[in-house]
Design an enzyme around this catalytic site. Structure first.
Site, PDB file in Angstrom:
ATOM      1  N   CYS A 197      78.572  18.173   2.448  1.00 28.80           N
ATOM      2  CA  CYS A 197      78.733  17.901   3.878  1.00 28.80           C
ATOM      3  C   CYS A 197      77.373  17.909   4.578  1.00 28.80           C
ATOM      4  CB  CYS A 197      79.640  18.963   4.493  1.00 28.80           C
ATOM      5  SG  CYS A 197      79.781  18.860   6.293  1.00 28.80           S
ATOM      6  N   ASP A 333      57.933   4.985  -7.821  1.00 25.73           N
ATOM      7  CA  ASP A 333      58.647   5.917  -8.692  1.00 25.73           C
ATOM      8  C   ASP A 333      59.857   5.221  -9.323  1.00 25.73           C
ATOM      9  OD1 ASP A 333      59.987   8.005  -9.876  1.00 25.73           O
ATOM     10  OD2 ASP A 333      60.120   9.241  -8.079  1.00 25.73           O
TER      11      ASP A 333
END
Length: 409
Positions: A197, A333
């Site tokens: 959440c 990356d």
């Protein structure tokens, strides 16, 4: 529309000239350099160009270029629309788009997730469309919870009408401070970035499309719009067969988001939907190119969620070429490759190329997916028998392939 001040007129004109020169000399499509020149001469040019226009900003990790194209097509029902059709989604691209269509009363701008707060503050756009948030270019854009938090702050206190995908908890949280929200059940296939959440950090309980926090009151809002396979459900409960030409469930979700945005501008579904059906490709995405009897369909995928959608579109009966780079626009990356489940490719011919082909090759080897390593895309395509082949490439690899075929659209 109100006439621009003299300095802004000059900056806009010189920016258009720079864009034209860029195209004529083959250096690019001019969608960035024109804006950079304009902003150099008038730093507040975007605000001035946006004044008196009715604007929609489209932002997401995946699908924003396509949805921008779909919304633009729908709003052509109302008149001329300014848009950054080629995905230049930062302020320079927005300036260039609005300068090129200086008389257009409407504008639909694709906006990079990170730049959305700045662009919203500058343009005062009346409508914002938020579709999804997932990991992407972590070396540049930062953690996606931080992006959602920036969205919340940017929307708070503004009269903006937000069209948001309530199936994505992070988007829901980011949009929930807006003065007015139209919730769309657009789906969320990639859930790996939203099991917690964003309000309290507790676990999210999920059942089908529904979700709710186990520890606080944060839960999925009731949608006004929804997508059900190839059908759009509008707020009145009427069902509309989408029947769009763009492939895959993700594009059907994009289409429903576009219909909701069009409705916010007063364009009803029966007028917007035929416009959406006219769109066949978007900046080269889904285009089929041909060389020596080999027909390659080009699919763009930039992150784990995007690869999941590309696998949904790809034909499992065809060979597939995968191409990955790690240049600036891609993110340096490549660790995200390990988040993609490549096992779906087992049993079909797989060819790997691109500047970071060894990174992808290692990932496929671990997933026990047989593959053929190729130095170049040209070599990979030449190894195919005559017929169809699917190509999945990330951003700069995709653009390099397009350039080989004259930037097919």
């Amino acid at each position: 529309m109100t006439q621009l001040p003299l300095r802004a007129q000059l900056a806009s004109a010189l920016g258009r000239s720079a864009a034209t020169l860029s195209r004529m000399t083959g250096r690019g499509d001019g969608s960035v350099i024109g804006g950079r020149v304009g902003l150099l001469l008038e730093p507040d040019l975007l605000r001035k160009l946006a004044h008196d226009r009715k604007l929609a900003l489209i932002s997401a990790t995946n699908g924003k270029t396509t949805t921008t194209r779909l919304v633009t097509s729908a709003l052509l029902e109302l008149g001329e629309v300014a848009t950054n059709a080629f995905g230049a989604n930062m302020p320079a691209g927005h300036v260039s788009a609005l300068s090129q269509h200086k008389g257009a009363p409407y504008g639909v701008l694709e906006v990079d997730e990170k730049y959305l707060p700045e662009v919203l503050d500058t343009t005062g756009a009346g409508v914002v469309c938020l579709m999804n948030l997932s990991r992407d270019q972590m070396d540049r854009a930062a953690e996606i919870w931080l992006l959602a938090q920036k969205w919340r702050r940017a929307l708070s206190g503004k009269p903006t009408h937000v069209i948001a995908n309530c199936d994505d908890p992070l988007v829901t949280w980011g949009a929930s401070t807006a003065a007015k929200v139209t919730w769309v059940a657009g789906g969320q296939r990639w859930k790996e970035d939203s099991w917690c959440c964003p309000e309290c950090g507790g676990p999210l309980d999920r059942k089908d499309a529904d979700w709710a926090c186990r520890e606080c009151t944060f839960h999925r809002p009731e949608p006004q719009w929804a997508v059900d396979d190839d059908v759009a459900l509008d707020p009145a409960g009427e069902r509309w067969l989408l029947d769009i030409q763009l492939p895959g469930q993700a594009n059907r979700s994009n289409a429903v988001m576009a219909l909701a945005v069009a409705a916010a501008f007063g364009v009803p579904v029966d007028r917007a939907l035929p416009r959406l059906r006219e769109v066949t490709s978007v900046a080269g995405r889904y285009t089929t190119v041909e060389r020596d009897g080999r027909y390659a369909r080009l699919l763009l995928s930039k992150n784990p969620a995007g690869w999941l959608e590309a696998f949904d579109v790809a034909d499992p009966q065809l060979p597939i070429i995968l191409s990955v780079n790690a240049q600036g626009p891609d993110g340096r990356d490549t660790s995200w490759l390990w988040d993609v489940d490549y096992r779906i490719l087992r049993g079909r011919p797989v060819f790997v190329t691109g500047e970071r082909r060894l990174d992808l090759a290692l990932r496929l080897d671990v997933a026990e997916v047989p593959f053929t390593l190729c130095d170049t895309f040209t070599e990979a395509l030449a190894m195919q028998p005559p017929g169809k082949v699917d190509v999945i490439a990330n951003y700069t690899a995709f653009q390099q392939i397009r350039s080989e075929f004259g930037r097919a659209v």
